[in-house]
Structure formats: C-alpha cells, structure tokens
Write a protein that holds these residues in place. Structure first.
Motif: not given
Ligand code: SF4
Ligand SMILES: Nc1ncnc2c1ncn2[C@@H]1O[C@H](COP(=O)(O)OP(=O)(O)O)[C@@H](O)[C@H]1O
Ligand SMILES: [Mg+2]
Lengths: 327, 325
Positions: A248-251, A285-289, A291-296, A298-300, A302-304, A313-316
C-alpha cells in the motif's frame, strides 16, 4: 493475549554529530512472537542496523537510545544495566552480522572464539565447551568440525565464515536471533543455502528471527511478517503475503518493483527515483515526499502508522488490488 | 612455520654478508686501511709488521677473505687508546647498554599500552586528553634536556635518586647487572625513564590509534554481542590486534634505543656502549668505532629476525599463509 517475546515501543536512537542530531531510528515499534520470523527491510541507511543494535544495547557512541522501550520477555532492555544486558547477549538474544569477513576476530582461532562464547554463560569445563563448539559447527554443515576448530578465520571462505558465526549464535539456543543482512556479502547459491539452513534451524529450535535486509525477495521467501523502514521509521508492516501481494505504501511498491524476479520479462526495471535522504534534513511530514509520485499538500503532515495486521504510513496509499493490474 | 623461519634466516644471512662487504669496502678499499687500523703513533717497524699481519700488501679478494675470517673470529683490531681488542672493549660495555635499553622498553610497553588503550577507548575523556598531551610533550622535548631536568629534580633538588653511574652491580650468567641490587636499580631508574620517554610516547600513540581503529570493527561488536565481559573484549579481542603493529614498531625501535642510548648514557654517565662510542670518536679510536658499528648492525639484524618471529606468532594470517581451505 499472550505477551510477545520482543516488543519494541517507540524506539528512538540518535547520533550526536557535528552537523546535528541524526535520528537514525525515530519512533520504531514492532512485536515479535516466539518462533516468528520478521523481515526488516529498507534501503541502506534507513536505520535497520541501528534498530537491531539498539535492541541489545550495542550502539556505539556518539549514538544513544534517546527514548522508547525494548521489552524482551517483559523486561525493558533500554533501562537494564550493562551487566544484565551481558547475561542476555549471546545467551537469549544472539546476533549475526553482515560481513563474515569482519565478524570473526582475525587473530583468534575459531576454537577460541567459540569456547569463550560458551564460557561466557555456562560454567562448564574447557573440554565440554569445546565439544559443544564442535557439535555446533557440525550442525551448520561444516565438514570435519574437529579439525576446523583449530583453524583461523582467514582459512575459511566467506560462506563458511558466516556458518561459523551462525554456529556461534546457536550455541546457547537463544530465543531470538538478530540477523543483520547475513547473506548480503555472499554469492547467490550460498545465500540460498544459508537462508534455508537458518530457517530450518530456527523452526527446529523455536527461535524467533529478526532478519534485516535490503532485499524484499529474500524476506518473501523466509519471513512470516515484514516491516519496511524508511528514514528511521516503519512505513509499512504486515503479514508477508499481504504486503507482497498488495503493497500500500508507495515506497514498498517501489522496492517490490525493483526486485528483478518480479518484473515481467522485457519490462525495464523500475526502481525508485532519487536517493535515500540524509536523515539530517528530512522534509516536514512524510519523509518519502521528494521521491513520491503521489505526494501532495496533505503529505506535509506526518501520517501515522495504525496498529493493524497490515498497516501503512501514508495519506494516499495504493489500492489493495492495484499492483496486479498495473503490472 | 619452519619454512618461514628458514626464509627469514636466509634473508638475515644475506643482510649480514652485504654489511660485511660494505664495511670492508669502507675500511679497506675506499679509505686507507693503514690509517684506520694502525695507530698513528706506531713507528715504522710496527707499521710494517702490522701491514704484513693484516695482509694489506695482498690482492683485494685475499684481503676480503682475511677480513671476513678475522671478523668471524672476533678480531676487529686493537683499541689505540686502551690497547685491548676493540670488539672485546665494546662487548664489555654491551650489558650496561642492553640493560638500560631493555629497562626503557619495558617501561614504554608496560605504561604505554594501558595508557594508549585507555586513550583509544575514551578519546574524549579528560584522562584520554591528558594522556595524548603528555605523549606530544614526550615526542617533542629533547632527550638531553629531559635528562638534565630529571637530574635537577630528582637527584639535585629532591635527592631521591643518584644522578649518574651504574651503582652497585651483581653477577648473573657471568655478567654484571645493575638491576640485581637495590643501589643499581636506583641508578637505573632515571636513565631508563629518560630513554623511555620518546618510546613511551610512540607506544601510546600506536596503541591509541590501533585501539580506535579496532574498537570500531565488527568483530569487536560481535564479541560484545556474544556476552563477553569488557575485560575479555579489551584484553583479548582488542589487545591482540593492536599488539601486531606495536610489536613490529617496538622491535625496530629496540635497535634504535640501543643505538641512540648515546645521549642518555652521556647525560647520566652510564658506562655503556654509547658512552664508549662518544669517547672513542673524540679520541679518534677508530677500531672501537668500527667494532661498535659492526656490532650495532648485527644487533639490528638479529632483533629484526626476532621481531618477525614474534609478529608471525601474533598474526595467524602470516604464520599459516593466506590460503583458504
Ligand atoms: S504520505 Fe504522501 S508523500 Fe508520503 S508516501 Fe504517502 S503519498 Fe507519498
Ligand atoms: N556512527 C554513526 N554516526 C552518525 N550517524 C550514524 C552512525 N551510524 C549510523 N548513523 C546514521 O544512522 C543511519 C542508519 O544507519 P544503519 O542503521 O546502519 O542503516 P541500514 O542498516 O538500514 O543500512 C545512517 O544513515 C546514518 O545517518
Ligand atoms: Mg545495515
């Protein structure tokens, strides 16, 4: 509910460096039941080794455990004294390291290094310690263990050295083995052999295993559950089948896509763009931002990581069935 | 192991042979051997007799054979000043120098390794910093000055220890030694400290650098992960690894301690080879100087051989060869 063998709670391990505090492990939590195999996966630098060493209190200065608990059989190892830790190291929790060329002391014979490991915890005679060492060598598939005891590390190949290290780890039939990329430095056939042997030995003795690796393929063949680490945090965790089939997580997805065997023939290997970030300047926020294609926006924040069987641990997150369809 | 020893013995023999050729060339071929080997005060008859005796009228290869023969037989000429065989004179002074050098090395090792280990394990502690500052001083202060300060402080001001000489000696294996008597030991302390200062600093630095490097190795962490006590981790796993460079350098340094005890021996009037060398140079007593040089080179060779053997005992990778089974 029965108590897990190992419960890591919100572990924080920090390194004080000139450039600032490096939060190598920043709030890692996971459970490990008796006899269970947990794969800890992530790119190099994500904090896997530091997590493993924190459990046994083996982090060297300038590193220190800044917070959290490591409950082993209900006892907090973070607050336990050095003496108490010493009684647990090697006896109840053993460790295997990545580079077999470096884990055995080059100037001491295999016998010396095994016998001292026996004597560290059991008051037995030298002859008995030696007999146990020899048997342990035999168990990990070393031919003529009696003669090999007298040898020095440089007289063994890399794979054999790792077997010696595994034999040492198994000496006291520990409850838990922390294996830090023990097959990474070996070539593929030997890697597979050792993987299989460790798995069998752990299943036979009911030893739990924390298998640290950067290679999801290895973990998928071995582990019951997996935890994926990124920049000092766990970003996805769950039963191995769930995570592999429906990351589920883009990483995690990126990691899976970069495993060659999982790519369709002819489809170019997709790996994750960008580099592992410096833990010193992570985005808010999310450390993966980056490098993430889905970042927006909301990702600023930190997702729990929820406490579920399969959690991320991801918003999308990706959809549960998206992977099969996309490939 | 036997092959290794044979190989090293052969190498040593080659070095000694090369040295013999060099010394021969130096004395007999380049310089005028008559000037070097015969006292300028000898009269014509003595000269002629000596030339005949030394075979200086013979062709070069015959002369070389004779030189080797007499050198092997221990005849390196007669001291102009003392009128006794030069080699015997130097050898007679050798125990004093050896005793001083060994005492200094012992001090350097017994103090230097623990201090270096400490400084390496706790580089940021106050003790670690003090140790390192001390070793910088030990490196940079000149030996003769330190020697004189020691005499000023402990002999002149405090009067605790004697300022010079060997003191009372006692016999062991037919040789006189100072360390066997209380008085001799008291005489040995200050010169030994003086000669040890530089080596002590060296050992501290070697041990510290080695410790810092070795302490970070995976095998040290693995040793800790086995549940070993800190004493075993430091005293066996770390110490045995740092001993390899320490023994190597120390072995080489033992030669130089013997050779350079000249300064300390002069400051403390210690009747060793070094003091004899200075006296002989000042008095143009050439056979003694030649004998001193030959003996020192021989010592270097022997010490190197011993060091290599110890080194190979410490490091199985050398003892057993690099082959894998
Ligand atoms: S929270 Fe946002 S930046 Fe982080 S992995 Fe999920 S979509 Fe990508
Ligand atoms: N001795 C150290 N000094 C400073 N930072 C360190 C040290 N050891 C590890 N780190 C930091 O911890 C991070 C995680 O390291 P590690 O756990 O070894 O990663 P992994 O095992 O996942 O490859 C590294 O990226 C680094 O920033
Ligand atoms: Mg690692």
């Amino acid at each position: 509910m029965t108590q897990p063998l190992l419960r890591v709670e919100n572990l924080q391990t920090h390194f004080a460096t000139r450039a600032g505090t490096v939060k190598a492990v920043d709030g890692v939590s996971f459970d490990l039941r008796r006899g269970e195999i947990l794969g800890l996966v992530g790119e190099s630098g994500s904090g896997k080794s530091v997590t493993g060493q924190s459990i046994l209190g083996l982090v060297d200065p300038p590193g220190r455990i800044a917070g959290g608990r490591v409950l082993f059989d209900g006892e907090d190892l973070v607050t336990a004294g050095e003496k108490r830790l010493r009684a647990i190291r090697g006896r109840r929790i053993a460790m295997i390291f990545q580079d077999p060329m470096m884990t055995l002391n080059p100037v001491l014979s295999v016998e010396t290094q095994m016998v001292e490991a026996v004597l560290a915890h059991d008051k037995v005679g030298r002859a008995e310690a030696r007999r146990r060492s020899r048997d342990a060598l035999g168990r990990v598939g070393i031919a003529s263990p009696e003669e090999r005891l007298a040898a020095y590390p440089h007289q063994f190949s890399g794979g054999m050295r790792q077997r010696v290290a595994i034999a040492i780890a198994l000496l006291h039939s520990p409850d838990l083995i922390l294996a830090d990329e023990p097959t990474t430095a070996l070539d593929v056939t030997i890697q597979a052999q050792i993987l299989f042997e460790v798995q069998t030995l752990c299943r036979d003795t009911g030893t739990a295993l924390l298998w640290v690796t950067h290679d999801l393929a290895v973990v998928s063949a071995l582990a019951d559950r997996v935890a994926v680490m990124y920049a000092g945090r766990i970003v996805e965790t769950g039963p191995i089948a769930d995570v592999i089939q429906a990351p589920r997580h883009p990483y995690t997805r990126g990691l899976l896509d970069s495993v060659p065997s999982r790519n369709r023939r002819g489809v170019p290997l997709r790996s994750i763009p960008g580099m592992t970030p410096s833990v010193l300047d992570l985005p808010k926020g999310c450390a993966f931002q980056p490098r993430c294609g889905r970042a927006d926006a909301a990702c600023a924040v930190m997702p729990e990581l929820p406490e579920n069987g399969h959690a991320w641990r991801c918003w999308h997150p990706h959809d549960a069935d998206a992977r099969g369809a996309a490939a | 192991m036997i092959v290794f020893i044979l190989r090293r013995l052969t190498q040593s023999a080659v070095v000694i042979a090369a040295m013999a050729v060099l010394v021969f060339t130096g004395i007999f071929a380049i310089g005028n051997p008559i000037d070097v080997l015969i006292s300028p005060e000898a009269d014509e008859v003595e000269r002629a007799a000596a030339i005949a005796r030394l075979g200086l009228d013979q062709p070069m290869h015959v002369q070389f054979a004779r030189f080797v023969e007499s050198a092997v037989g221990g005849d390196l000429g007669t001291s102009f000043v003392h009128g006794v065989p030069a080699l015997g004179l130097v050898l007679q002074r050798f125990p004093a120098t050896l005793e001083l050098a060994l005492a200094a090395m012992l001090l350097a090792v017994l103090l230097g390794i623990p201090l270096g280990l400490w400084a390496g394990l706790k580089p940021d502690s106050v003790a670690g910093r003090v140790i390192m500052t001390g070793s910088i001083l030990g490196f940079s202060l000149p030996t003769f000055w330190v020697g004189m300060m020691l005499i000023m402080a402990f002999a002149v001001q405090l009067g605790w220890l004697p300022a010079g000489g060997r003191g009372q000696t006692a016999s062991l294996f037919g040789v006189q030694w100072s360390f066997l008597t209380r008085d001799g030991l008291a005489h040995l302390i200050l010169p030994a400290i003086n000669l040890a200062t530089f080596k002590l600093s060296l050992v501290i630095r070697l041990a510290r650098a080695g410790t810092r490097e070795v302490a970070l190795q995976d095998y040290v962490k693995f040793a800790r992960a086995k549940g070993l006590s800190p004493a075993r981790v430091v005293g066996v796993h770390i110490l045995k690894n740092i001993m390899i460079p320490v023994v190597t350098v120390l072995g080489l340094e033992l030669g130089s301690v013997i050779a350079f005890s000249v300064v300390t021996e002069s400051v403390f009037a210690w009747p060793g080879m070094g003091k004899l060398l200075i006296e002989s140079i000042l008095q143009l007593d050439r056979p003694v100087v030649v004998a001193y040089l030959l003996l020192t080179v021989l010592l270097f060779v022997v010490i190197n051989l011993v060091v290599d053997l110890i080194y190979s005992m410490l490091d199985p990778r050398i003892r057993l060869g690099g082959g894998r089974a």
